[in-house]
Design an enzyme around this catalytic site. Sequence first.
Site, mmCIF file in Angstrom:
data_model
loop_
_atom_site.group_PDB
_atom_site.id
_atom_site.type_symbol
_atom_site.label_atom_id
_atom_site.label_comp_id
_atom_site.label_asym_id
_atom_site.label_seq_id
_atom_site.Cartn_x
_atom_site.Cartn_y
_atom_site.Cartn_z
ATOM 1 N N ASP A 87 0.815 -1.199 0.088
ATOM 2 C CA ASP A 87 0.050 -0.085 -0.101
ATOM 3 C C ASP A 87 1.072 1.133 0.060
ATOM 4 O OD1 ASP A 87 -3.193 0.150 0.940
ATOM 5 O OD2 ASP A 87 -2.195 1.978 1.177
ATOM 6 N N TYR A 90 -12.758 7.315 -14.448
ATOM 7 C CA TYR A 90 -12.703 5.924 -13.798
ATOM 8 C C TYR A 90 -13.337 4.893 -14.786
ATOM 9 C CZ TYR A 90 -13.445 2.580 -10.137
ATOM 10 O OH TYR A 90 -13.475 1.468 -9.174
ATOM 11 N N LYS A 122 -11.057 1.750 -16.052
ATOM 12 C CA LYS A 122 -11.645 0.086 -15.919
ATOM 13 C C LYS A 122 -11.727 -0.592 -17.269
ATOM 14 C CE LYS A 122 -11.212 0.018 -11.198
ATOM 15 N NZ LYS A 122 -10.289 -0.652 -10.497
ATOM 16 N N VAL A 181 2.017 2.814 -6.866
ATOM 17 C CA VAL A 181 2.055 2.091 -8.142
ATOM 18 C C VAL A 181 2.313 3.053 -9.176
ATOM 19 C CG1 VAL A 181 0.489 0.208 -7.382
ATOM 20 C CG2 VAL A 181 -0.472 2.148 -8.601
#
Length: 253
Positions: free
Chosen positions: A41, A161, A165, A69
């Site tokens: 995390d 978003y 995705k 990330v």
Amino acid sequence: MNGHHLLDGKVVVITAAAGTGIGGAAARRCLEEGAQVVISDQHAKRLAAAHGELTETHGDRVWSQPCDVTHEAQVQDLIDATASHFGRIDVLINNAGLGGTASVLDMTDEQWFRVLDVTLTGTFRCTRAALRQMVAQGHGGAVVNNASVLGWRAQPAQAHYAAAKAGVMALTRCAALDVAPHGIRVNAVAPSLALHPYLAKVTSEDLLADLARREPFGRAAEPWEIANVMVFLASDYSAYMTGEVVSVSAQHP
């Protein structure tokens, strides 16, 4: 929840695994199924707390490594450190993602790029690093990506978003073909609505209630219900599945 030894002996890396969301639920379920689990995390304090909680029950089968990330070097460090600590990587669960609410009319470049960088490009970075490690190991492996039904459906103020995705879905399908000759599988889950504290912080109560009413069961999914499908895709029970996006929803997309 009692395990069924679905992941006995496997080493699993999970991004955005601190806290009580899908990543945390996936970590607990993988441990219950016998895996050695690396939780990661970007929030170091929250990660340390999650590590401490999990080790109380699962001991040295849990290890943690901070990772943002959006930074390639940190992603590579996560994969390298895992391989050094546990000797290999069998499964990567890409759970890191970032949402937001903004109409296309008002959305800034910064909002767009931030969501894409975390949710899509971050998934790519982690997938690439893990797949290179798995190929070098030479004994297969599995990647499980966290997509969303918004990759198929439309919802106002979610263009960034949803685009991210949908990109995760396409990345899943293409990466699966790239590594199939190596016996590595790449699949994704696509939840509809999974309720957890972070979502509650960034979404109004009225919108959450409205979305829940639209679900056939009249409620949001619990994070562990999504994690169960991730465990299935990580396990040998899905040995002939690759390039698939499984809708964890009570209705067709």
